[in-house]
Scaffold this active site. Structure first.
Site, PDB file in Angstrom:
ATOM      1  CG  ASP A  72      -9.520  -4.446   3.703  1.00  0.00           C
ATOM      2  OD1 ASP A  72     -10.504  -5.142   3.732  1.00  0.00           O
ATOM      3  OD2 ASP A  72      -8.444  -4.219   4.210  1.00  0.00           O
ATOM      4  N   GLY A  73     -11.134  -1.907  -0.086  1.00  0.00           N
ATOM      5  CA  GLY A  73     -11.434  -0.660  -0.743  1.00  0.00           C
ATOM      6  C   GLY A  73     -12.886  -0.372  -1.099  1.00  0.00           C
ATOM      7  NE  ARG A  77     -15.262   1.279  -4.683  1.00  0.00           N
ATOM      8  CZ  ARG A  77     -14.207   0.644  -4.763  1.00  0.00           C
ATOM      9  NH1 ARG A  77     -12.795   1.101  -4.828  1.00  0.00           N
ATOM     10  NH2 ARG A  77     -13.953  -0.743  -4.822  1.00  0.00           N
ATOM     11  CG  ASP A 177       7.289  12.814  -1.977  1.00  0.00           C
ATOM     12  OD1 ASP A 177       7.887  13.644  -2.121  1.00  0.00           O
ATOM     13  OD2 ASP A 177       7.433  11.550  -2.109  1.00  0.00           O
ATOM     14  CB  THR A 188      -3.918  -2.293   8.865  1.00  0.00           C
ATOM     15  OG1 THR A 188      -5.254  -2.146   8.761  1.00  0.00           O
ATOM     16  CG2 THR A 188      -3.489  -2.590  10.622  1.00  0.00           C
ATOM     17  CB  SER A 191      -0.632   5.221   8.117  1.00  0.00           C
ATOM     18  OG  SER A 191      -0.186   5.398   9.221  1.00  0.00           O
ATOM     19  CB  SER A 193       2.442   1.408   2.604  1.00  0.00           C
ATOM     20  OG  SER A 193       1.901   2.376   2.410  1.00  0.00           O
ATOM     21  CB  ALA A 212       8.929  10.166   0.811  1.00  0.00           C
TER      22      ALA A 212
END
Length: 292
Positions: A72-73, A77, A177, A188, A191, A193, A212
Site C-alpha cells: 500500500d505504501g 507514492r 503526541d 484502515t 488512524s 492503529s 496518544a
C-alpha cells in the site's frame, strides 16, 4: 494500451518475480510498457536492457493505466505521479497487508486478463489537500494525501497541543503526541492503529484521530468531507512534523495548516468480485476465532 509500471526502489525477490510475470503479460498483449526510471534499475539485466521497455520520470494524460508493484505504501507514492491526471491505478501486492494493493502474485495473469477485457470497476478515492499560511507556503511541494495528513511532535518526548477549528469554529486543543486527519481510504492505516474508526471508501467523511492523547476524553471524530479543518501547533519545541502519507516536512509552530478535500479523486481499479467488506474480513481477520 500505454501502461506505466512503478515499484519499490530496492531489490526484493518477490517484487522481481511479480515484475517478470507482469512484463510477460503486458508484452503478450502488445502494450506499450514504461517503467519508472529509478524502479527499472532494480530489475534484472534482461529487463534493464530490453528494447521493448521504455522509462518515465513523470506521467501525462496519454497513459491508460499505472500498475504499482509493492504494498500500500508503494501505491501512496505512485499517487504523486498520477496526481489529478485521472489515470487508473492497479495494485499488485508484494508487501504485507494490502488494502489497496489487492492482486496477489499468483493472480497476476488472471486479474490482468479481466482488466484488459474490461471486466473491472473503478473506486474513486477522495484525497486531502493542504495549504499553509503564506510565509510557509514554499515548504510543502506535493500538497495532497490519499491516506492522511498527520501533525506530530519533533525532537522531544513532550506532548504538543494541536488547536483545531472546523469551518472556522473552535473544536478543541488536542494535548497529545499528534493528530491524524484521515480519508476513508486512510481509515484502515495509521488512524486505525491509533484507535480510529473504519470508514467505507465511498463514505463522504473524514476522521480526526488523536495520537496518544493525554486528555483521556479525546476520542476520534468523524466529520463531513466538505469541512475545512484548520490546525495550529504549540509545544516546547519550535517545530513540528507534518506527514502527507509517506512524505514528511518540518514546519515552524507559527504555521497555520489548513486542510480541505482535494478537487480531484484517485481512480483505483478493482476486480468485479472484490468488495470492501470482503477485504475487511480477509485483511483484519474479522470473524476468525482459533477456537472454532
Amino acid at each position: 494500451m500505454k501502461v506505466a509500471v512503478y515499484g519499490q526502489n530496492y531489490v526484493k525477490e518477490t517484487t522481481q518475480k511479480a515484475v517478470q510475470q507482469l512484463l510477460n503479460f503486458l508484452l503478450l498483449k502488445n502494450a506499450e510498457v514504461f517503467f519508472e526510471s529509478e524502479f527499472i534499475k532494480t530489475q534484472n539485466e534482461a529487463i534493464l536492457n530490453s528494447s521493448e521497455v521504455q522509462t518515465f520520470e513523470t506521467l501525462d494524460s496519454s497513459y491508460d493505466l499505472l500498475i504499482s508493484v509493492g504494498g500500500d505504501g508503494t501505491i501512496l507514492r505512485a499517487v504523486t505521479y498520477v496526481s489529478d491526471l485521472g489515470i487508473p491505478i492497479v495494485g499488485i501486492n508484494t508487501g504485507r497487508l494490502g488494502f489497496l494493493a489487492t492482486i496477489q502474485i499468483d493472480e497476476i495473469q488472471t486479474a490482468l486478463t479481466e482488466i484488459f477485457n474490461g471486466d473491472y470497476k473503478i473506486s474513486e478515492r477522495s484525497l486531502l489537500s493542504v495549504s499553509t499560511n503564506p510565509e510557509h507556503s514554499d515548504i510543502v511541494n506535493t500538497n495532497f494525501a490519499l491516506n492522511e495528513i498527520a501533525l506530530s511532535r519533533k525532537n522531544t518526548t513532550s506532548m504538543i497541543t494541536v488547536e483545531t477549528h472546523l469551518n472556522g469554529e473552535y473544536l478543541t486543543s488536542y494535548w497529545a503526541d499528534g493528530l491524524i486527519l484521515s480519508t476513508p481510504t486512510g481509515s484502515t492505516g495509521y488512524s486505525l492503529s491509533c484507535g480510529g474508526p473504519v470508514i467505507a471508501p465511498d463514505a463522504k467523511n473524514f476522521a480526526l484521530t488523536p495520537i496518544a492523547p493525554h486528555n483521556l476524553s479525546a476520542r476520534p471524530l468523524v466529520i463531513p468531507d466538505n469541512t475545512t479543518v484548520t490546525l495550529r501547533v504549540n509545544g516546547r519545541e519550535d517545530q513540528f512534523l507534518m506527514s502527507l502519507d509517506s512524505r514528511i516536512v518540518t514546519l515552524a509552530n507559527t504555521t497555520i495548516v489548513t486542510v480541505k478535500k482535494a478537487d480531484f479523486v484517485v481512480k483505483m481499479v478493482e476486480l468485479l468480485d472484490e468488495t470492501f467488506l470482503a477485504t475487511l474480513r480477509k485483511k483484519l481477520l474479522w470473524g476468525e476465532d482459533r477456537r472454532n
